[in-house]
Scaffold this motif. Structure first.
Motif, PDB file in Angstrom:
ATOM      1  N   GLU A   1      -3.420   6.403  -1.071  1.00  0.00           N
ATOM      2  CA  GLU A   1      -3.135   6.317   0.356  1.00  0.00           C
ATOM      3  C   GLU A   1      -4.143   7.102   1.197  1.00  0.00           C
ATOM      4  N   GLU A   2      -4.943   7.952   0.549  1.00  0.00           N
ATOM      5  CA  GLU A   2      -6.009   8.644   1.266  1.00  0.00           C
ATOM      6  C   GLU A   2      -7.181   7.703   1.561  1.00  0.00           C
ATOM      7  N   TYR A   3      -7.229   6.596   0.840  1.00  0.00           N
ATOM      8  CA  TYR A   3      -8.341   5.662   0.990  1.00  0.00           C
ATOM      9  C   TYR A   3      -7.917   4.305   1.560  1.00  0.00           C
ATOM     10  N   VAL A   4      -6.639   3.986   1.459  1.00  0.00           N
ATOM     11  CA  VAL A   4      -6.177   2.640   1.812  1.00  0.00           C
ATOM     12  C   VAL A   4      -5.089   2.676   2.871  1.00  0.00           C
ATOM     13  N   LYS A   5      -5.235   1.810   3.873  1.00  0.00           N
ATOM     14  CA  LYS A   5      -4.175   1.558   4.834  1.00  0.00           C
ATOM     15  C   LYS A   5      -3.726   0.117   4.637  1.00  0.00           C
ATOM     16  N   LEU A   6      -2.537  -0.029   4.069  1.00  0.00           N
ATOM     17  CA  LEU A   6      -2.041  -1.364   3.770  1.00  0.00           C
ATOM     18  C   LEU A   6      -1.540  -2.068   5.021  1.00  0.00           C
ATOM     19  N   GLY A   7      -1.736  -3.381   5.050  1.00  0.00           N
ATOM     20  CA  GLY A   7      -1.087  -4.200   6.065  1.00  0.00           C
ATOM     21  C   GLY A   7       0.237  -4.689   5.501  1.00  0.00           C
ATOM     22  N   ASP A   8       0.715  -5.804   6.000  1.00  0.00           N
ATOM     23  CA  ASP A   8       1.939  -6.380   5.451  1.00  0.00           C
ATOM     24  C   ASP A   8       1.677  -6.864   4.027  1.00  0.00           C
ATOM     25  N   TYR A   9       2.562  -6.489   3.133  1.00  0.00           N
ATOM     26  CA  TYR A   9       2.389  -6.976   1.763  1.00  0.00           C
ATOM     27  C   TYR A   9       3.675  -7.590   1.198  1.00  0.00           C
TER      28      TYR A   9
END
Length: 373
Positions: free
Chosen positions: A47-55
């Protein structure tokens, strides 16, 4: 000399990009020997590297199961005949379809040029592996004879260093071999399978193809879902250890492929894909793993030692290994863990997705319906 590899390189690069995104991968990953600990490579907070959209609740299309036709079965049989074809040296002039072993030297303006010479090269006449004029100049030659001829390289879709230029080639034929293809009959079937009749053998082929098409259809559900998530996610940076792992793994695999093709790794880079292409593939793989791991973290799921042992053993059996330890010996624990993370993420996506079946012949490689023509 050889035809332009531009199209071939593009196709291979695209295929590797897709496998880098987690598709069916024919390139066997190599245990690079740098497996100090899977934890050392995979110890990070995604989560320090990724910002998720809708999954969740994704609109996912997938292809229907392709129907197996008589033509499919025949094509499979022809492939088996080709795989069991032997080559026999003959003492006669070469003809189209023969394989000649040659030493050749090419010059432009009296100077040898890069990639224009080789020794002990096996060339099937009529294969169009080389320019047609090159292959045609060797038809009718016997072992021990030498052919000297000129040809002009195409001006378009060819290596810029030689495109449009005239070259002279000196080619010595070392041997001529003809292909001996077995006859398709009961004896052949018995020699390559457990079946006693053509009917039973062909029925088994049909069953195998049906199973393969069913697996492709099911697999694409997850592949499309993961692609949709990747399109919406924002990825900023990556752990260096993770990047290094995927880079070393890819390079090891490509080197093994090059060796299998009888070429040096440098020739592979010149022929199929560049260092920049490999870096792009690696970054795709890194991003995909970060996204998969972020999904698991969002769901509060971890790959425990117990689950690794159980799911890893199942994966090993699926890949044809007798034990997880044997599988680890070839692939390494880090690679296996990344596959388990990926599979777990795909299961999560499929569980909540809105799945829509599309006729297989209207479905392209990217999970979208083809536009009606």
């Amino acid at each position: 000399m050889k035809k332009s590899n531009y199209i071939l390189a593009s196709v291979l690069a695209a295929a590797l990009m897709l496998t880098g995104c987690g598709g069916e991968n024919d390139k066997k990953p190599q245990n690079t020997g740098n497996e100090n600990s899977a934890d050392a490579v995979l110890d990070f907070n995604a989560e320090e590297y990724v910002k998720l959209g809708d999954y969740k609740g994704l609109e996912v299309t997938y292809p229907s199961v392709q129907q197996v036709t008589d033509e499919d079965v025949e094509q499979y049989i022809q492939g088996q005949l080709a795989d069991n074809t032997e080559f026999k040296e003959v003492d006669r002039a070469s003809k189209e379809g023969d394989t000649v072993n040659i030493d050749y030297t090419g010059t432009i303006g009296g100077e040898e040029f890069e990639g224009g010479s080789d020794t002990e090269y096996d060339l099937e006449l009529g294969s169009q592996d080389f320019l047609p004029e090159f292959e045609e100049s060797l038809v009718g030659k016997k072992a021990g004879e030498t052919a000297v001829f000129t040809l002009t390289f195409p001006s378009e879709d060819y290596d810029e260093s030689v495109a449009g230029q005239e070259a002279e080639f000196t080619v010595k034929v070392n041997s001529v071999s003809e292909a001996v293809t077995p006859e398709y009959n009961v004896d052949f079937v018995k020699s390559i399978s457990e079946y006693e009749t053509l009917e039973d053998y062909e029925a088994s082929i049909k069953e195998e193809l049906i199973a393969s098409y069913e697996e492709e259809s099911e697999t694409e559900k997850g592949e499309h879902a993961l692609r949709l998530v990747a399109e919406q996610a924002e990825v900023n940076g990556y752990p260096q250890e993770l990047y290094d792992f995927f880079y070393e793994d890819n390079v090891a695999g490509y080197k093994a492929f090059a060796e299998m093709q009888g070429m040096e790794y440098e020739e592979f880079l010149e022929t199929f894909m560049s260092e920049e292409d490999i870096i792009e593939v690696v970054k795709e793989q890194v991003n995909e793993h970060l996204i998969s791991q972020a999904i698991l973290q969002k769901e509060g799921i971890e790959i425990t030692d117990e689950e690794y042992a159980e799911a890893g053993k199942e994966l090993a059996l699926t890949e044809g290994y007798g034990s997880l330890e044997e599988y680890e010996g070839d692939y390494g624990k880090t690679y296996i863990t990344t596959q388990l993370v990926r599979e777990k993420a795909i299961d999560i996506l499929k569980e909540s997705a809105n799945l829509q079946e599309v006729p297989w012949d209207e479905y392209d490689d990217y999970g979208e319906e083809l536009e009606s023509e």
